[in-house]
Write a protein that holds these residues in place. Structure first.
Motif, mmCIF file in Angstrom:
data_model
loop_
_atom_site.group_PDB
_atom_site.id
_atom_site.type_symbol
_atom_site.label_atom_id
_atom_site.label_comp_id
_atom_site.label_asym_id
_atom_site.label_seq_id
_atom_site.Cartn_x
_atom_site.Cartn_y
_atom_site.Cartn_z
ATOM 1 N N GLY A 26 -36.321 19.230 -8.292
ATOM 2 C CA GLY A 26 -34.961 18.705 -8.128
ATOM 3 C C GLY A 26 -34.276 19.220 -6.884
ATOM 4 N N THR A 27 -34.991 19.302 -5.787
ATOM 5 C CA THR A 27 -34.436 19.856 -4.546
ATOM 6 C C THR A 27 -33.487 18.879 -3.857
ATOM 7 O OG1 THR A 27 -36.329 19.053 -3.269
ATOM 8 C CG2 THR A 27 -36.492 21.266 -4.167
ATOM 9 N N TYR A 28 -32.570 19.445 -3.076
ATOM 10 C CA TYR A 28 -31.707 18.634 -2.219
ATOM 11 C C TYR A 28 -31.270 19.488 -1.032
ATOM 12 C CZ TYR A 28 -27.871 21.128 -4.545
ATOM 13 O OH TYR A 28 -27.040 22.095 -5.035
ATOM 14 N N LYS A 29 -30.862 18.831 0.047
ATOM 15 C CA LYS A 29 -30.466 19.513 1.272
ATOM 16 C C LYS A 29 -28.971 19.354 1.511
ATOM 17 C CE LYS A 29 -34.803 18.402 3.684
ATOM 18 N NZ LYS A 29 -35.354 17.710 4.878
ATOM 19 N N ARG A 30 -28.397 20.392 2.148
ATOM 20 C CA ARG A 30 -27.017 20.308 2.596
ATOM 21 C C ARG A 30 -26.875 21.035 3.931
ATOM 22 N NH1 ARG A 30 -23.165 21.013 -2.776
ATOM 23 N NH2 ARG A 30 -23.644 18.978 -3.668
ATOM 24 N N GLU A 47 -29.183 27.540 -8.721
ATOM 25 C CA GLU A 47 -30.219 27.274 -7.720
ATOM 26 C C GLU A 47 -30.279 28.392 -6.687
ATOM 27 O OE1 GLU A 47 -27.781 24.241 -6.898
ATOM 28 O OE2 GLU A 47 -28.885 22.595 -7.821
ATOM 29 N N LEU A 48 -31.426 28.558 -6.087
ATOM 30 C CA LEU A 48 -31.557 29.428 -4.923
ATOM 31 C C LEU A 48 -31.536 28.545 -3.687
ATOM 32 C CD1 LEU A 48 -34.655 29.214 -3.562
ATOM 33 C CD2 LEU A 48 -35.253 30.473 -5.621
ATOM 34 N N GLY A 49 -31.199 29.137 -2.561
ATOM 35 C CA GLY A 49 -31.158 28.396 -1.307
ATOM 36 C C GLY A 49 -32.256 28.843 -0.368
ATOM 37 N N LEU A 50 -32.903 27.901 0.280
ATOM 38 C CA LEU A 50 -33.903 28.177 1.309
ATOM 39 C C LEU A 50 -33.329 27.730 2.642
ATOM 40 C CD1 LEU A 50 -36.814 28.793 2.388
ATOM 41 C CD2 LEU A 50 -37.400 26.449 1.768
ATOM 42 N N ILE A 103 -29.589 23.949 4.464
ATOM 43 C CA ILE A 103 -30.144 24.639 3.304
ATOM 44 C C ILE A 103 -30.855 23.652 2.385
ATOM 45 C CG2 ILE A 103 -29.632 26.102 1.304
ATOM 46 C CD1 ILE A 103 -28.931 27.434 3.919
ATOM 47 N N LEU A 104 -32.018 24.055 1.876
ATOM 48 C CA LEU A 104 -32.699 23.334 0.814
ATOM 49 C C LEU A 104 -32.467 24.105 -0.483
ATOM 50 C CD1 LEU A 104 -34.829 21.023 0.076
ATOM 51 C CD2 LEU A 104 -36.535 22.861 0.205
ATOM 52 N N PHE A 105 -31.894 23.454 -1.492
ATOM 53 C CA PHE A 105 -31.616 24.095 -2.764
ATOM 54 C C PHE A 105 -32.686 23.739 -3.795
ATOM 55 C CE2 PHE A 105 -27.468 23.974 -0.726
ATOM 56 C CZ PHE A 105 -27.021 25.275 -0.930
ATOM 57 N N LEU A 106 -33.133 24.764 -4.563
ATOM 58 C CA LEU A 106 -34.155 24.584 -5.585
ATOM 59 C C LEU A 106 -33.654 25.117 -6.920
ATOM 60 C CD1 LEU A 106 -35.593 25.888 -2.787
ATOM 61 C CD2 LEU A 106 -37.637 25.262 -4.036
ATOM 62 N N SER A 107 -33.897 24.383 -7.981
ATOM 63 C CA SER A 107 -33.502 24.804 -9.324
ATOM 64 C C SER A 107 -34.429 25.918 -9.807
ATOM 65 C CB SER A 107 -33.582 23.619 -10.287
ATOM 66 O OG SER A 107 -33.494 24.049 -11.628
#
Length: 218
Positions: A26-30, A47-50, A103-107
Motif C-alpha cells: 500500500g505504498t504512496y509517494k509525497r 507508516e514509515l517513510g523512505l 518520500i515513499l510511505f510504507l504500511s
C-alpha cells in the motif's frame, strides 16, 4: 523503480518482485518543500517513510521552541519505523524536510502481517526492518557519546572522531550546517563557532565550512 532494491529496507528483494511488493504494501509517494514538517510531535504513525530524494531531520523541540537534532535520513534511508511499529504511541519528535524532499510511505502493519497471497518477500522485509532499527539504535548511542562530554571542545572532538573513523580519513566532510551541528551537539551556535576557531588556533584541526582536517600529531 529498481533503484529501491539498493536501499537497506529492500535489501535482498529481487527487482521482478518490486512492483508486486509495493502494491501489496500500500505504498504512496509525497513531495515536501524545504522546511515542511512531515510529522509533528503528537502524531500517531501507521507508516514509515523512505527518503527517495532530499533529506529529513528528526528534531526535538523543548517548551521554549529550541531544536535539537536527533538524527537525519537521506536518500535510501527510512524514518518513523519505531513509532509506526508502536502505532499507539504518540510521536515525541518532529520530522522536517531540510531540502525539497520526496518520500515513499510504507504500511508497517502490512510489512509485519503476511498477506493472503503469501508473498515471499515478507520475511525478508521483516529482517530488513529489524536491521534498520538496530542501525538507528547504534546512531542514537553515538549521539549520546557525542553529547555526554561537558565541554564543547570534547563534544566536537567526539563527533569528528566518529566521522573520521566512519570515513576512514582524518580529512572529513560533514553533512550538517553550522547551526545544524550546534543543534546536534546541543550547544549554542556562537559558542560552537568560537570553540572551532580556538581549536584551529591550537592546532587541533583546520576547517572550511563543512570540510575538516583533524591533526593527530600535536
Amino acid at each position: 523503480m529498481e533503484k529501491f532494491v539498493q536501499t537497506p529496507i529492500f535489501m535482498g528483494i529481487k527487482p521482478e518482485e518490486l512492483d508486486v511488493m509495493l502494491k501489496c504494501l500500500g505504498t504512496y509517494k509525497r513531495k515536501y518543500k524545504k522546511g515542511t514538517r512531515i510529522f509533528q510531535q503528537g502524531d500517531k504513525l501507521q507508516e514509515l517513510g523512505l527518503v527517495l530524494t532530499g533529506k529529513v531531520h528528526i528534531v526535538k523541540l523543548d517548551v521554549w521552541g529550541k531544536e535539537s537534532i536527533l538524527g537525519e535520513s537521506g536518500p535510501g534511508q527510512v524514518f518513523g519505523e519505531t513509532y509506526a511499529c508502536r502505532s499507539d504511541e504518540p510521536l515525541m519528535v518532529d520530522v522536517a524536510a531540510v531540502e525539497d524532499t520526496e518520500i515513499l510511505f510504507l504500511s508497517v502493519k502490512r510489512i509485519l502481517t503476511t498477506c493472503s497471497s503469501s508473498c515471499q518477500f515478507h520475511n525478508r522485509l521483516i529482517n530488513n526492518l529489524v536491521y534498520v532499527m538496530a542501525g538507528k539504535n547504534l546512531n542514537l548511542s553515538r549521539k549520546i557519546d557525542c553529547i555526554t562530554p561537558r565541554s564543547i571542545r570534547e563534544r566536537i572532538l567526539s563527533y569528528l572522531s566518529y566521522e573520521a573513523i566512519k570515513q576512514g580519513s582524518c580529512i572529513v566532510d560533514i553533512s550538517f550546517s553550522r547551526q545544524q551541528l550546534a543543534d546536534y551537539l546541543a550547544v549554542d551556535r556562537s559558542a560552537l563557532s568560537s570553540e572551532l576557531s580556538k581549536m584551529q588556533k591550537d592546532g587541533l584541526l583546520e576547517y572550511n565550512k563543512n570540510h575538516f582536517e583533524i591533526h593527530k600529531d600535536i
